[in-house]
Design a protein around this motif. Structure first.
Motif, PDB file in Angstrom:
ATOM      1  N   ALA A  62       0.824  -1.210   0.000  1.00  0.00           N
ATOM      2  CA  ALA A  62       0.000   0.000   0.000  1.00  0.00           C
ATOM      3  C   ALA A  62       0.856   1.258   0.000  1.00  0.00           C
ATOM      4  CB  ALA A  62      -0.924  -0.003   1.209  1.00  0.00           C
ATOM      5  N   ARG A  63       2.110   1.134   0.416  1.00  0.00           N
ATOM      6  CA  ARG A  63       2.985   2.299   0.492  1.00  0.00           C
ATOM      7  C   ARG A  63       3.141   2.984  -0.866  1.00  0.00           C
ATOM      8  NH1 ARG A  63       8.602   0.942   2.740  1.00  0.00           N
ATOM      9  NH2 ARG A  63       7.423   0.968   4.658  1.00  0.00           N
ATOM     10  N   PHE A  64       3.257   2.226  -1.930  1.00  0.00           N
ATOM     11  CA  PHE A  64       3.480   2.803  -3.250  1.00  0.00           C
ATOM     12  C   PHE A  64       2.239   2.805  -4.123  1.00  0.00           C
ATOM     13  CE2 PHE A  64       7.902   1.098  -2.439  1.00  0.00           C
ATOM     14  CZ  PHE A  64       8.364   2.309  -1.960  1.00  0.00           C
ATOM     15  N   PHE A  65       1.085   2.521  -3.566  1.00  0.00           N
ATOM     16  CA  PHE A  65      -0.148   2.517  -4.355  1.00  0.00           C
ATOM     17  C   PHE A  65      -0.800   3.889  -4.251  1.00  0.00           C
ATOM     18  CE2 PHE A  65      -4.620   1.552  -5.271  1.00  0.00           C
ATOM     19  CZ  PHE A  65      -4.457   0.940  -6.504  1.00  0.00           C
ATOM     20  N   ASP A  66      -0.636   4.685  -5.322  1.00  0.00           N
ATOM     21  CA  ASP A  66      -1.164   6.051  -5.371  1.00  0.00           C
ATOM     22  C   ASP A  66      -1.679   6.305  -6.788  1.00  0.00           C
ATOM     23  OD1 ASP A  66      -1.727   8.733  -4.872  1.00  0.00           O
ATOM     24  OD2 ASP A  66       0.341   9.363  -5.188  1.00  0.00           O
ATOM     25  N   PRO A  67      -2.795   5.680  -7.181  1.00  0.00           N
ATOM     26  CA  PRO A  67      -3.249   5.796  -8.570  1.00  0.00           C
ATOM     27  C   PRO A  67      -3.699   7.200  -8.969  1.00  0.00           C
ATOM     28  CG  PRO A  67      -4.866   4.629  -7.261  1.00  0.00           C
ATOM     29  CD  PRO A  67      -3.667   4.837  -6.386  1.00  0.00           C
ATOM     30  N   ASP A  68      -4.006   8.055  -8.008  1.00  0.00           N
ATOM     31  CA  ASP A  68      -4.435   9.414  -8.337  1.00  0.00           C
ATOM     32  C   ASP A  68      -3.280  10.401  -8.361  1.00  0.00           C
ATOM     33  OD1 ASP A  68      -7.084   8.543  -8.463  1.00  0.00           O
ATOM     34  OD2 ASP A  68      -7.310   8.784  -6.284  1.00  0.00           O
ATOM     35  N   GLY A  69      -2.126  10.029  -7.851  1.00  0.00           N
ATOM     36  CA  GLY A  69      -0.972  10.909  -7.839  1.00  0.00           C
ATOM     37  C   GLY A  69      -1.000  11.939  -6.732  1.00  0.00           C
ATOM     38  N   ASP A  70      -1.785  11.716  -5.704  1.00  0.00           N
ATOM     39  CA  ASP A  70      -1.880  12.680  -4.605  1.00  0.00           C
ATOM     40  C   ASP A  70      -0.579  12.765  -3.803  1.00  0.00           C
ATOM     41  OD1 ASP A  70      -4.525  13.162  -5.295  1.00  0.00           O
ATOM     42  OD2 ASP A  70      -5.279  11.603  -3.947  1.00  0.00           O
ATOM     43  N   MET A  71       0.058  11.629  -3.552  1.00  0.00           N
ATOM     44  CA  MET A  71       1.237  11.603  -2.706  1.00  0.00           C
ATOM     45  C   MET A  71       2.528  11.879  -3.490  1.00  0.00           C
ATOM     46  SD  MET A  71       2.662   8.578  -0.191  1.00  0.00           S
ATOM     47  CE  MET A  71       1.018   8.107   0.224  1.00  0.00           C
ATOM     48  N   TYR A  72       2.654  11.320  -4.697  1.00  0.00           N
ATOM     49  CA  TYR A  72       3.903  11.399  -5.442  1.00  0.00           C
ATOM     50  C   TYR A  72       3.836  12.350  -6.641  1.00  0.00           C
ATOM     51  CZ  TYR A  72       5.118   7.324  -2.689  1.00  0.00           C
ATOM     52  OH  TYR A  72       5.376   6.469  -1.656  1.00  0.00           O
ATOM     53  N   GLY A  73       2.712  12.962  -6.911  1.00  0.00           N
ATOM     54  CA  GLY A  73       2.596  13.908  -8.010  1.00  0.00           C
ATOM     55  C   GLY A  73       2.125  13.306  -9.311  1.00  0.00           C
ATOM     56  N   ILE A  74       2.444  12.055  -9.547  1.00  0.00           N
ATOM     57  CA  ILE A  74       1.947  11.326 -10.722  1.00  0.00           C
ATOM     58  C   ILE A  74       1.435   9.978 -10.227  1.00  0.00           C
ATOM     59  CG2 ILE A  74       3.465  12.473 -12.389  1.00  0.00           C
ATOM     60  CD1 ILE A  74       5.245  10.031 -12.373  1.00  0.00           C
ATOM     61  N   PRO A  75       0.568   9.320 -11.005  1.00  0.00           N
ATOM     62  CA  PRO A  75       0.090   8.003 -10.578  1.00  0.00           C
ATOM     63  C   PRO A  75       1.267   7.065 -10.296  1.00  0.00           C
ATOM     64  CG  PRO A  75      -1.198   8.783 -12.419  1.00  0.00           C
ATOM     65  CD  PRO A  75      -0.071   9.758 -12.241  1.00  0.00           C
TER      66      PRO A  75
END
Length: 130
Positions: A3-16
């Motif tokens: 779950a740490r790297f699951f960011d499909p909307d790009g909210d945490m890392y800027g891109i999906p």
């Protein structure tokens, strides 16, 4: 699933962002595009894969964070074909890497950068002993 790297909307890392081996269909790395005869074609990075890797890890150091950039497969363009001039330039570059700077002969193989010259010139005493 990480779950740490699951960011499909790009909210945490800027891109999906997706964990390793979890990219959805429709995305591909440059290498995967090339294997399909495609290139990114000017499009920007669409998403990324993140994972921790123990490869080349020194003992006591934390694992390295690795990244692979993903591109939209449907926006990719075909690879440009090689022109005769590009083929000729590539042949000249490869030939130049086979010529020994010491004896100026074509070694028949690519000169190792660690030696800087062909093997007979780098180890003349071993060649005479044999």
């Amino acid at each position: 699933m990480t779950a740490r790297f699951f960011d499909p909307d790009g909210d945490m890392y800027g891109i999906p962002t997706f964990p390793f081996h979890m990219a959805p269909d429709g995305y591909a790395t440059r290498r995967q595009l090339r294997a399909s005869g495609l290139r990114p074609g000017g499009q920007g990075v669409a998403a990324q894969l993140l994972w921790y890797s123990n490869r080349r890890r020194k003992s006591g150091s934390p694992p390295a964070l690795r990244v692979a950039y993903l591109y939209h497969r449907d926006r990719a363009l075909p690879v440009r074909p090689m022109t005769p001039a590009k083929w000729a330039a590539l042949a000249r570059a490869n030939a130049a890497q086979r010529v020994c700077p010491e004896c100026h002969h074509d070694a028949g193989y690519r000169i190792p950068t660690s030696l800087g010259m062909c093997v007979p010139c780098a180890t003349p005493e071993e060649q005479h002993a044999a």
